[in-house]
Design a protein around this motif. Structure first.
Motif, PDB file in Angstrom:
ATOM      1  N   GLY A  58       2.270  11.494 -10.994  1.00  0.00           N
ATOM      2  CA  GLY A  58       2.030  11.061  -9.617  1.00  0.00           C
ATOM      3  C   GLY A  58       1.060  11.962  -8.857  1.00  0.00           C
ATOM      4  N   PHE A  59      -0.160  12.067  -9.359  1.00  0.00           N
ATOM      5  CA  PHE A  59      -1.168  12.888  -8.680  1.00  0.00           C
ATOM      6  C   PHE A  59      -1.348  12.399  -7.237  1.00  0.00           C
ATOM      7  CE2 PHE A  59      -2.243  13.616 -13.156  1.00  0.00           C
ATOM      8  CZ  PHE A  59      -2.311  15.003 -13.153  1.00  0.00           C
ATOM      9  N   GLY A  60      -1.283  13.361  -6.305  1.00  0.00           N
ATOM     10  CA  GLY A  60      -1.486  13.029  -4.893  1.00  0.00           C
ATOM     11  C   GLY A  60      -0.241  12.562  -4.159  1.00  0.00           C
ATOM     12  N   VAL A  76      -4.805   5.503 -18.455  1.00  0.00           N
ATOM     13  CA  VAL A  76      -5.421   6.013 -17.231  1.00  0.00           C
ATOM     14  C   VAL A  76      -5.616   4.855 -16.257  1.00  0.00           C
ATOM     15  CG1 VAL A  76      -6.479   8.046 -18.262  1.00  0.00           C
ATOM     16  CG2 VAL A  76      -7.740   5.892 -18.300  1.00  0.00           C
ATOM     17  N   ARG A  77      -5.082   5.041 -15.047  1.00  0.00           N
ATOM     18  CA  ARG A  77      -5.131   3.992 -14.018  1.00  0.00           C
ATOM     19  C   ARG A  77      -6.349   4.260 -13.140  1.00  0.00           C
ATOM     20  NH1 ARG A  77      -3.628   3.446  -8.763  1.00  0.00           N
ATOM     21  NH2 ARG A  77      -2.659   1.490  -8.114  1.00  0.00           N
ATOM     22  N   VAL A  78      -7.315   3.337 -13.159  1.00  0.00           N
ATOM     23  CA  VAL A  78      -8.599   3.593 -12.480  1.00  0.00           C
ATOM     24  C   VAL A  78      -9.135   2.370 -11.733  1.00  0.00           C
ATOM     25  CG1 VAL A  78      -9.252   5.318 -14.224  1.00  0.00           C
ATOM     26  CG2 VAL A  78     -10.072   2.949 -14.460  1.00  0.00           C
ATOM     27  N   VAL A 111       2.974  -4.840 -12.541  1.00  0.00           N
ATOM     28  CA  VAL A 111       3.271  -5.061 -11.123  1.00  0.00           C
ATOM     29  C   VAL A 111       3.612  -3.722 -10.483  1.00  0.00           C
ATOM     30  CG1 VAL A 111       5.692  -5.726 -11.600  1.00  0.00           C
ATOM     31  CG2 VAL A 111       4.606  -6.395  -9.441  1.00  0.00           C
ATOM     32  N   ASP A 112       2.830  -3.372  -9.461  1.00  0.00           N
ATOM     33  CA  ASP A 112       2.995  -2.106  -8.751  1.00  0.00           C
ATOM     34  C   ASP A 112       3.988  -2.350  -7.622  1.00  0.00           C
ATOM     35  OD1 ASP A 112       2.692   0.253  -7.322  1.00  0.00           O
ATOM     36  OD2 ASP A 112       0.504   0.250  -7.449  1.00  0.00           O
ATOM     37  N   THR A 113       5.259  -2.077  -7.877  1.00  0.00           N
ATOM     38  CA  THR A 113       6.287  -2.376  -6.882  1.00  0.00           C
ATOM     39  C   THR A 113       7.498  -1.467  -7.039  1.00  0.00           C
ATOM     40  OG1 THR A 113       7.562  -4.167  -5.857  1.00  0.00           O
ATOM     41  CG2 THR A 113       7.555  -4.112  -8.261  1.00  0.00           C
ATOM     42  N   ARG A 127     -10.587   8.474  -7.845  1.00  0.00           N
ATOM     43  CA  ARG A 127     -11.055   8.595  -6.451  1.00  0.00           C
ATOM     44  C   ARG A 127     -10.108   9.377  -5.548  1.00  0.00           C
ATOM     45  NH1 ARG A 127     -12.842   2.277  -5.354  1.00  0.00           N
ATOM     46  NH2 ARG A 127     -14.280   2.055  -7.092  1.00  0.00           N
ATOM     47  N   LYS A 128      -9.139  10.087  -6.115  1.00  0.00           N
ATOM     48  CA  LYS A 128      -8.118  10.708  -5.271  1.00  0.00           C
ATOM     49  C   LYS A 128      -8.643  11.899  -4.479  1.00  0.00           C
ATOM     50  CE  LYS A 128      -3.992   8.714  -7.056  1.00  0.00           C
ATOM     51  NZ  LYS A 128      -2.733   8.787  -7.760  1.00  0.00           N
ATOM     52  N   SER A 129      -7.869  12.283  -3.472  1.00  0.00           N
ATOM     53  CA  SER A 129      -8.313  13.319  -2.542  1.00  0.00           C
ATOM     54  C   SER A 129      -8.482  14.675  -3.227  1.00  0.00           C
ATOM     55  CB  SER A 129      -7.363  13.429  -1.359  1.00  0.00           C
ATOM     56  OG  SER A 129      -6.110  13.884  -1.810  1.00  0.00           O
ATOM     57  N   ILE A 152       8.421   0.102 -18.111  1.00  0.00           N
ATOM     58  CA  ILE A 152       8.530   0.694 -16.776  1.00  0.00           C
ATOM     59  C   ILE A 152       7.789   2.024 -16.750  1.00  0.00           C
ATOM     60  CG2 ILE A 152      10.122   1.655 -15.060  1.00  0.00           C
ATOM     61  CD1 ILE A 152      12.268  -0.206 -16.762  1.00  0.00           C
ATOM     62  N   CYS A 153       6.922   2.205 -15.752  1.00  0.00           N
ATOM     63  CA  CYS A 153       6.306   3.506 -15.531  1.00  0.00           C
ATOM     64  C   CYS A 153       7.079   4.220 -14.436  1.00  0.00           C
ATOM     65  CB  CYS A 153       4.834   3.362 -15.131  1.00  0.00           C
ATOM     66  SG  CYS A 153       4.070   4.954 -14.779  1.00  0.00           S
ATOM     67  N   LEU A 154       7.652   5.386 -14.798  1.00  0.00           N
ATOM     68  CA  LEU A 154       8.424   6.206 -13.864  1.00  0.00           C
ATOM     69  C   LEU A 154       7.498   7.268 -13.293  1.00  0.00           C
ATOM     70  CD1 LEU A 154      11.521   6.767 -16.183  1.00  0.00           C
ATOM     71  CD2 LEU A 154      11.425   5.183 -14.223  1.00  0.00           C
ATOM     72  N   SER A 211       0.834  -1.190   0.000  1.00  0.00           N
ATOM     73  CA  SER A 211       0.000   0.000   0.000  1.00  0.00           C
ATOM     74  C   SER A 211       0.874   1.247   0.000  1.00  0.00           C
ATOM     75  CB  SER A 211      -0.910   0.022   1.218  1.00  0.00           C
ATOM     76  OG  SER A 211      -1.733   1.151   1.126  1.00  0.00           O
ATOM     77  N   THR A 212       0.611   2.137  -0.970  1.00  0.00           N
ATOM     78  CA  THR A 212       1.400   3.366  -1.066  1.00  0.00           C
ATOM     79  C   THR A 212       0.656   4.549  -0.463  1.00  0.00           C
ATOM     80  OG1 THR A 212       0.651   3.314  -3.359  1.00  0.00           O
ATOM     81  CG2 THR A 212       2.980   2.916  -2.968  1.00  0.00           C
ATOM     82  N   ARG A 213      -0.466   4.286   0.213  1.00  0.00           N
ATOM     83  CA  ARG A 213      -1.225   5.427   0.731  1.00  0.00           C
ATOM     84  C   ARG A 213      -0.438   6.142   1.834  1.00  0.00           C
ATOM     85  NH1 ARG A 213      -6.477   2.412   2.105  1.00  0.00           N
ATOM     86  NH2 ARG A 213      -5.558   1.173   0.503  1.00  0.00           N
ATOM     87  N   ASP A 239       6.360   1.628 -10.942  1.00  0.00           N
ATOM     88  CA  ASP A 239       7.127   1.945  -9.734  1.00  0.00           C
ATOM     89  C   ASP A 239       6.906   3.385  -9.303  1.00  0.00           C
ATOM     90  OD1 ASP A 239       8.835   2.195  -7.636  1.00  0.00           O
ATOM     91  OD2 ASP A 239      10.668   1.759  -8.754  1.00  0.00           O
ATOM     92  N   VAL A 240       6.171   3.582  -8.213  1.00  0.00           N
ATOM     93  CA  VAL A 240       5.917   4.937  -7.711  1.00  0.00           C
ATOM     94  C   VAL A 240       7.208   5.601  -7.238  1.00  0.00           C
ATOM     95  CG1 VAL A 240       3.516   4.398  -7.083  1.00  0.00           C
ATOM     96  CG2 VAL A 240       5.318   4.205  -5.341  1.00  0.00           C
ATOM     97  N   ARG A 241       8.276   4.842  -7.053  1.00  0.00           N
ATOM     98  CA  ARG A 241       9.570   5.424  -6.669  1.00  0.00           C
ATOM     99  C   ARG A 241      10.528   5.550  -7.860  1.00  0.00           C
ATOM    100  NH1 ARG A 241       7.669   2.254  -2.804  1.00  0.00           N
ATOM    101  NH2 ARG A 241       7.293   3.159  -0.751  1.00  0.00           N
TER     102      ARG A 241
HETATM  103  C1  7PM Z   1      -4.431   5.782  -0.940  1.00  0.00           C
HETATM  104  C2  7PM Z   1      -3.823   6.857  -1.581  1.00  0.00           C
HETATM  105  C3  7PM Z   1      -4.567   4.578  -1.584  1.00  0.00           C
HETATM  106  C4  7PM Z   1      -3.383   6.732  -2.859  1.00  0.00           C
HETATM  107  C5  7PM Z   1      -4.133   4.449  -2.862  1.00  0.00           C
HETATM  108  C6  7PM Z   1      -3.508   5.525  -3.484  1.00  0.00           C
HETATM  109  C7  7PM Z   1      -0.817   5.814  -8.614  1.00  0.00           C
HETATM  110  C8  7PM Z   1      -0.137   4.607  -8.668  1.00  0.00           C
HETATM  111  C9  7PM Z   1      -1.278   4.717  -6.827  1.00  0.00           C
HETATM  112  C10 7PM Z   1      -0.645   6.753  -9.681  1.00  0.00           C
HETATM  113  C11 7PM Z   1       0.819   5.160 -10.689  1.00  0.00           C
HETATM  114  C12 7PM Z   1      -4.373   5.152  -5.680  1.00  0.00           C
HETATM  115  C13 7PM Z   1      -3.117   5.453  -4.917  1.00  0.00           C
HETATM  116  N1  7PM Z   1      -1.541   5.856  -7.466  1.00  0.00           N
HETATM  117  N2  7PM Z   1       0.678   4.276  -9.692  1.00  0.00           N
HETATM  118  N3  7PM Z   1      -0.433   3.939  -7.539  1.00  0.00           N
HETATM  119  N4  7PM Z   1       0.173   6.379 -10.692  1.00  0.00           N
HETATM  120  N5  7PM Z   1       1.617   4.874 -11.737  1.00  0.00           N
HETATM  121  O1  7PM Z   1      -5.234   6.065  -5.713  1.00  0.00           O
HETATM  122  O2  7PM Z   1      -1.193   7.869  -9.688  1.00  0.00           O
HETATM  123  O3  7PM Z   1      -4.555   4.066  -6.192  1.00  0.00           O
HETATM  124  S1  7PM Z   1      -1.864   4.273  -5.264  1.00  0.00           S
END
Ligand code: 7PM
Length: 281
Positions: free
Chosen positions: A190-192, A257-259, A98-100, A223-225, A139-141, A64-66, A119-121
């Motif tokens: 990287g929104f949010g 678009v990731r949804v 793979v989200d890692t 669904r982001k903040s 790879i998604c940067l 979880s990256t939250r 990779d969020v990093r």
């Molecule tokens: C809480 C806050 C739970 C944020 C989950 C999240 C992205 C991602 C995420 C993005 C890429 C979510 C995020 N967001 N990978 N992983 N781009 N590439 O809303 O914006 O899913 S986790």
């Protein structure tokens, strides 16, 4: 590079339309009861539904990256993610992502047929750059300011658009040096992720400026903040706001678009594409 979005380890997506990536969470909080077996079954069922709804990519995440989330050990991440990737690639033709940020997870995912490392990093963990390079996967940067635990505390930018562009350039140079070909790369603002509302809105407003060397942009807005903040709505009432954000992003050049809500998003993307093609033709 001209007519495809990216090389996903042999699979490609065309540049005739934007594509939808469905989020498949395999963190324990997404499978509150039941053991791993139930988790796998549920994951496959959810993936099937997203594919039927038109998802081109399934993004499998075990960490979880939250903001404020607990770090997950490499062993735990492997146990969560690898069986799901294996099962998905065995059953479906859809690209599996793979989200890692963990090198060992990247390697294992590649071995089991994944097509994309999300990779969020942005491959900044020790060993991630060379591990990802060796997999041959796309790879998604993604840009993030700070670390997930504290990134939303008080994000500060001079010029958020310029700073995200600079970050992309630096990571592209690192990827060049690691021998990662350009046709394997996607960029994501990287929104949010270490951004206040104003930063998120400005990045979306200026999204077309983030395109570098025609590399495809991927965006996650679902669904982001930032949507919650504009609409003053809780996470389960952000579908229409998410769809509007997707429409804006696709019109400003996003290719993936990731949804969470694949079906409604596919309708939006298809409708925009019909309009776009009419203008081009
Ligand atoms: C809480 C806050 C739970 C944020 C989950 C999240 C992205 C991602 C995420 C993005 C890429 C979510 C995020 N967001 N990978 N992983 N781009 N590439 O809303 O914006 O899913 S986790």
């Amino acid at each position: 590079m001209v007519d495809t979005i990216c090389n996903f380890n042999g699979k490609t997506l065309s540049r005739t339309s934007a594509h939808v990536m469905g989020v498949l969470n395999v963190t324990p909080d997404s499978f509150s009861d039941g053991g791993r077996f139930v988790g796998l079954d549920q994951a496959l069922y959810q993936a099937q539904a997203m594919i039927d709804a038109g998802a081109a990519i399934i993004d499998v995440g075990g960490e979880s990256t939250r903001p404020g989330a607990q770090a997950v050990s490499e062993a735990e991440e492997l146990v969560r993610v690898v069986p799901v990737i294996e099962a998905l690639t065995a059953r479906f033709d859809t690209i599996v992502s793979v989200d890692t940020s963990t090198p060992a997870v990247m390697v294992a995912a590649a071995k089991h047929g994944a097509g994309l490392i999300n990779d969020v990093r942005a491959l900044q963990r020790p060993g991630a750059l060379s591990a990802a390079a060796d997999t041959g996967l796309a790879i998604c940067l993604m840009h993030m300011q700070g670390q997930p635990e504290r990134m939303q505390d008080s994000p500060v930018y001079g010029d958020v658009v310029a700073e995200v562009c600079d970050f992309f350039q630096r990571r592209l140079t690192a990827c060049d040096l690691a021998g990662i070909a350009r046709d394997r790369l996607l960029l994501d603002p990287g929104f949010g992720f270490g951004k206040a509302l104003e930063h998120n809105l400005l990045l979306l407003n200026r999204l077309e400026r983030l395109t570098i060397e025609e590399l495809p942009l991927l965006v996650g807005l679902s669904r982001k903040s930032m949507i919650g903040a504009v609409l003053n709505k809780p996470v389960d009432e952000r579908l229409y706001g998410s769809l509007a954000s997707v429409a804006a992003a696709v019109m400003k050049g996003a290719w993936i678009v990731r949804v969470h809500d694949v079906g409604p998003t596919v309708d939006v993307v298809r409708m925009l594409n019909a309009v776009r093609l009419e203008r081009a033709g």
